[in-house]
Design a protein around this motif. Sequence first.
Motif, PDB file in Angstrom:
ATOM      1  N   TYR A   1     -12.963 -22.809  -7.802  1.00 11.74           N
ATOM      2  CA  TYR A   1     -13.394 -22.034  -6.638  1.00 11.74           C
ATOM      3  C   TYR A   1     -14.369 -22.900  -5.858  1.00 11.74           C
ATOM      4  O   TYR A   1     -15.247 -23.538  -6.440  1.00 11.74           O
ATOM      5  CB  TYR A   1     -14.096 -20.739  -7.043  1.00 11.74           C
ATOM      6  N   SER A   2     -14.232 -22.884  -4.547  1.00 13.21           N
ATOM      7  CA  SER A   2     -15.121 -23.647  -3.681  1.00 13.21           C
ATOM      8  C   SER A   2     -15.607 -22.739  -2.565  1.00 13.21           C
ATOM      9  O   SER A   2     -14.827 -21.983  -1.991  1.00 13.21           O
ATOM     10  CB  SER A   2     -14.382 -24.846  -3.099  1.00 13.21           C
ATOM     11  N   ARG A   3     -16.890 -22.809  -2.254  1.00 12.00           N
ATOM     12  CA  ARG A   3     -17.455 -22.035  -1.161  1.00 12.00           C
ATOM     13  C   ARG A   3     -18.257 -22.975  -0.246  1.00 12.00           C
ATOM     14  O   ARG A   3     -19.438 -23.197  -0.448  1.00 12.00           O
ATOM     15  CB  ARG A   3     -18.359 -20.939  -1.677  1.00 12.00           C
TER      16      ARG A   3
ATOM     17  N   TRP B   1     -16.027 -17.438   8.064  1.00  9.82           N
ATOM     18  CA  TRP B   1     -15.083 -16.460   7.566  1.00  9.82           C
ATOM     19  C   TRP B   1     -15.365 -15.176   8.332  1.00  9.82           C
ATOM     20  O   TRP B   1     -16.377 -14.525   8.111  1.00  9.82           O
ATOM     21  CB  TRP B   1     -15.256 -16.252   6.075  1.00  9.82           C
TER      22      TRP B   1
ATOM     23  N   TYR C   1     -16.694 -18.085   3.290  1.00 13.02           N
ATOM     24  CA  TYR C   1     -15.337 -18.550   3.049  1.00 13.02           C
ATOM     25  C   TYR C   1     -15.216 -18.963   1.587  1.00 13.02           C
ATOM     26  O   TYR C   1     -16.051 -19.685   1.059  1.00 13.02           O
ATOM     27  CB  TYR C   1     -15.021 -19.732   3.966  1.00 13.02           C
TER      28      TYR C   1
ATOM     29  N   ASP D   1     -12.520 -20.586  -1.276  1.00 15.97           N
ATOM     30  CA  ASP D   1     -11.257 -21.292  -1.487  1.00 15.97           C
ATOM     31  C   ASP D   1     -11.027 -21.439  -2.974  1.00 15.97           C
ATOM     32  O   ASP D   1     -11.953 -21.711  -3.733  1.00 15.97           O
ATOM     33  CB  ASP D   1     -11.326 -22.666  -0.813  1.00 15.97           C
ATOM     34  N   LYS D   2      -9.799 -21.256  -3.407  1.00 16.81           N
ATOM     35  CA  LYS D   2      -9.454 -21.494  -4.801  1.00 16.81           C
ATOM     36  C   LYS D   2      -8.223 -22.379  -4.853  1.00 16.81           C
ATOM     37  O   LYS D   2      -7.461 -22.460  -3.893  1.00 16.81           O
ATOM     38  CB  LYS D   2      -9.213 -20.189  -5.549  1.00 16.81           C
ATOM     39  N   GLY D   3      -8.058 -23.071  -5.949  1.00 10.18           N
ATOM     40  CA  GLY D   3      -6.906 -23.958  -6.075  1.00 10.18           C
ATOM     41  C   GLY D   3      -6.783 -24.501  -7.481  1.00 10.18           C
ATOM     42  O   GLY D   3      -7.560 -24.174  -8.372  1.00 10.18           O
TER      43      GLY D   3
ATOM     44  N   ASP E   1      -5.659 -29.457  -5.510  1.00  8.35           N
ATOM     45  CA  ASP E   1      -5.533 -28.302  -4.616  1.00  8.35           C
ATOM     46  C   ASP E   1      -4.093 -28.112  -4.157  1.00  8.35           C
ATOM     47  O   ASP E   1      -3.816 -27.871  -2.994  1.00  8.35           O
ATOM     48  CB  ASP E   1      -6.474 -28.435  -3.421  1.00  8.35           C
TER      49      ASP E   1
ATOM     50  N   GLY F   1      -3.497 -24.062  -3.471  1.00  5.85           N
ATOM     51  CA  GLY F   1      -4.545 -23.327  -2.770  1.00  5.85           C
ATOM     52  C   GLY F   1      -4.312 -23.361  -1.275  1.00  5.85           C
ATOM     53  O   GLY F   1      -3.184 -23.451  -0.800  1.00  5.85           O
ATOM     54  N   THR F   2      -5.391 -23.318  -0.533  1.00  5.45           N
ATOM     55  CA  THR F   2      -5.291 -23.332   0.926  1.00  5.45           C
ATOM     56  C   THR F   2      -5.052 -24.728   1.473  1.00  5.45           C
ATOM     57  O   THR F   2      -4.689 -24.876   2.625  1.00  5.45           O
ATOM     58  CB  THR F   2      -6.577 -22.780   1.550  1.00  5.45           C
TER      59      THR F   2
ATOM     60  N   GLN G   1      -7.474 -27.045   1.722  1.00 10.29           N
ATOM     61  CA  GLN G   1      -8.712 -27.595   2.268  1.00 10.29           C
ATOM     62  C   GLN G   1      -9.135 -28.863   1.521  1.00 10.29           C
ATOM     63  O   GLN G   1      -9.723 -29.751   2.098  1.00 10.29           O
ATOM     64  CB  GLN G   1      -9.846 -26.563   2.185  1.00 10.29           C
TER      65      GLN G   1
END
Length: 154
Positions: free
Chosen positions: A78-80, A86, A93, A95-97, A120, A123-124, A126
Amino acid sequence: MFYSYKKRYFYICVILFFSNSINSNGFNSIGQTGLITIPSASTQQEQSIFFTYNKSEYTKFGALTVTPFKWLEASFFYSRPDDLLWGNQKGLYLDKGFNVKFSYYPDNRYLPNIAIGLDDFAGTGQLSKEYIVSTYRFNRINVTTGLGWGKFVG
């Protein structure tokens, strides 16, 4: 006098950092075996699980890394990032991956370890990047070189 203590403290920290990282398979800041943000071809010990948490002024990052086999290292993260919007609010925001690395360890000790990795990939995107890396182990020093694309180039 105070300056000399700060200088000594700095040198002690540098020596401890390099003495611990020369022959270790430590984790980099994104939850993989490597150094800083660069992965290496090494993996952790077989059947191991690790949790990595990294907090800086611009992001928070947590990863759960597993090594079920000597040739496979996979992590869920998980990344924030604090600088992405957001909705109308900054820093919310999330993000997970998934990351995966496949390593090859040759039987000949004079050949380097080789790994192919995807970061990633589910994930999204990013933090999406791909790489091929090789790590050669001298007695107590690891030398890593590789080729990367995706977020590695820009």
